[in-house]
Design an enzyme around this catalytic site. Structure first.
Site, short mmCIF file in Angstrom:
data_model
loop_
_atom_site.label_atom_id
_atom_site.label_comp_id
_atom_site.label_asym_id
_atom_site.label_seq_id
_atom_site.Cartn_x
_atom_site.Cartn_y
_atom_site.Cartn_z
N GLU A 1 0.81 -1.22 0.00
CA GLU A 1 0.00 0.00 0.00
C GLU A 1 0.84 1.27 0.00
OE1 GLU A 1 -2.78 2.71 -0.34
OE2 GLU A 1 -3.05 0.55 -0.69
N ASP B 1 9.02 49.43 13.56
CA ASP B 1 9.74 49.92 14.73
C ASP B 1 10.24 48.78 15.61
OD1 ASP B 1 7.64 49.05 16.34
OD2 ASP B 1 6.69 51.01 16.47
N LYS C 1 13.17 52.82 17.65
CA LYS C 1 13.64 53.80 18.63
C LYS C 1 13.65 53.15 20.01
CE LYS C 1 11.47 57.89 16.49
NZ LYS C 1 10.30 57.39 15.76
N GLY D 1 4.19 49.04 16.85
CA GLY D 1 3.73 48.20 17.94
C GLY D 1 2.47 48.76 18.58
N GLY D 2 1.58 47.87 19.00
CA GLY D 2 0.34 48.30 19.63
C GLY D 2 -0.59 48.96 18.65
N THR E 1 -3.96 47.69 21.38
CA THR E 1 -2.94 48.44 22.10
C THR E 1 -2.46 47.65 23.32
OG1 THR E 1 -2.35 50.59 23.00
CG2 THR E 1 -4.52 49.74 23.58
N ALA E 2 -1.27 48.04 23.81
CA ALA E 2 -0.63 47.27 24.88
C ALA E 2 -1.47 47.21 26.15
CB ALA E 2 0.74 47.88 25.18
N MET F 1 5.50 53.51 29.01
CA MET F 1 6.86 54.06 29.11
C MET F 1 7.14 54.56 30.52
SD MET F 1 6.83 55.99 25.41
CE MET F 1 5.06 56.33 25.45
#
Length: 461
Positions: free
Chosen positions: A22, A246, A268, A299-300, A329-330, A381
């Site tokens: 087979e 980024d 950055k 990001g976010g 978003t974060a 931040m």
């Protein structure tokens, strides 16, 4: 990527199959409707007539010799005698063939992927031989969404390819033409077998094909988990010619983009701006004016502490078409992952997103308003100024015992959650040795993250 799926043309290619069980018959069936030159050897005896696939070549009831492999492109060996299979594999390899010994990855040059066959369009799913049943299940899921008439679309494209190339010499305009053709009525008509109508629609598109104006999409990449990309973000990423991204966009998200898109890193970090903001904006405009579809991937969410508003304004002022695709978003992603409800009827009737990094010379935050009770703060931040932020909130009236949570790399595999009190926030940050992006939560609801950690520990135990 641990395995590479190559596309092997089968026109006039010699394919040799050895065996009659087979597994060998399965390989035989795989090539019956191809243009390959198929040879079949059954040294262990021919299969029963009812088992032999219709249209198969008559098997040679003997062991193949070295000359039988001469000129072969692919050889499949399905014998129970592993030593004999290895010997034949050596003969085939010496003749220049690529060899697959069924169920013996160590003796094989390649493994057979799970294939979705639409004649001109073939999709393969491979696991490197480690999980063929898994590959088969994935194939079944994909097969369910591919129209049976997909081959008609590819066939018509092959027939018109040289005409399109001659009529539309500009590479980018040609790419746009094929995208319109494959995503519009022409492809639908071809898939239904309405070839004449599909051809007319293709030719109509060809007559209006021209270089397009460039466009910029400012796209939120979310917190880092590629499964949290929106469907629209994913579609735009896969259409992009240029991706300007980024530091907070991980490779797992970039892998969802078109492979041949040009990628430009403009990340950055605090005190380290590899590309100044005005140069990023100029780059977006320059690439769009060159006729490219540009994705500025952030990001976010680009409009939540992402400077997306500044970029939108600059691109609009340059007269370039620009669109915004929001992202998760974060604050939303980190809170959900850590089990922190941003609002709660018993504990928080308001939530505020705030940045600890004010614009130089800008207006400072209203700490009295931010220190209100029953109020969740999501601080972006904030790691470098955690102690200062806590002191200002306490001075403005927030209790030092207010729960806090720190979420590092939220939603990612290396996520880390730390909990404590507002009056110990500075020490909590100093002792955490944070290296990834982190969000700070202050408020009564931050205590829910500690309960979430207890549940995780219980499951781990």
């Amino acid at each position: 990527m641990r395995v590479f799926l190559a596309s092997v043309p089968l026109e006039a290619a010699r394919v040799v199959i050895v065996g009659a069980g087979e597994p060998a018959l399965a390989k035989l069936r795989l090539f019956l409707n191809t243009p390959a030159d198929l040879a079949w050897f059954a040294p262990d005896g021919e299969p029963a007539t009812l088992e032999t696939p219709q249209g198969a070549p008559a098997p040679a009831g003997r062991t193949p010799h070295a000359q039988d492999f001469a000129g072969a492109r692919l050889v499949f060996i399905a014998l129970q005698d592993v030593a004999e299979a290895a010997r034949l594999a050596g003969l085939a390899r010496a003749g220049g063939a690529q060899v697959n010994v069924v169920d013996q990855p160590g003796l094989s040059d390649f493994q057979t992927p799970a294939l979705i066959d639409r004649d001109e369009v073939v999709v393969g799913v491979a696991t490197g031989g480690s999980a063929p049943i898994l590959a088969r299940d994935v194939r079944t899921r994909i097969e369910g969404v591919l129209p049976a008439g997909l081959a008609n679309v590819a066939r018509m494209a092959r027939e018109l390819r040289e005409t399109v190339k001659a009529s539309v010499p500009d590479f980018m305009a040609r790419r746009r033409f094929w995208e319109r053709a494959f995503r519009g009525p022409a492809a639908d008509l071809a898939a239904e077998g309405r070839t004449a109508e599909a051809r007319r629609e293709m030719l109509r598109l060809l007559n209006v094909a021209a270089p397009e104006q460039g466009v910029v999409h400012i796209v939120g990449a979310g917190p880092g988990d590629p499964e949290l990309l929106t469907l629209k973000a994913l579609r735009v990423l896969q259409d992009a010619d240029v991706i300007i991204h980024d530091r907070l966009v991980p490779e797992a998200v970039l892998e969802r983009a078109r492979r041949d898109a040009k990628r430009l890193y403009v990340g950055k970090a605090r005190g380290d701006h590899s590309v100044p903001q005005d140069q990023i904006e100029a780059l977006m405009i320059e690439e769009a004016r060159a006729g490219h579809r540009v994705v500025r991937l952030k990001g976010g969410d680009p409009f939540v502490f992402g400077r997306g508003g500044e970029e939108l304004e600059a691109v609009r002022a340059a007269g370039v078409a620009v669109f915004v695709v929001p992202g998760v978003t974060a604050a939303l992603a980190c809170a959900a992952s850590a089990g922190v409800p941003l609002t709660h009827r018993d504990h928080a009737q308001a939530v505020t997103f705030v940045t600890a990094q004010a614009k130089p010379g800008g207006v400072d935050a209203d700490w009295t308003r931010l220190a209100a009770p029953n109020h969740t703060l999501a601080i972006y931040m904030g790691v470098d100024r955690a102690e200062e932020t806590a002191a200002r909130l306490i001075a403005a009236g927030r209790a030092g015992s207010t729960p806090v949570a720190i979420v590092e790399n939220g939603s990612r595999p290396d996520e880390r959650v730390l909990t404590g009190r507002l009056d110990g926030l500075g020490a909590l940050v100093r002792g955490a040795s944070l290296t990834g992006p982190a969000l700070l939560f202050v408020g009564e609801t931050a205590a829910f993250s500690a309960a979430q950690l207890d549940v995780r520990a219980e499951f781990a135990a």
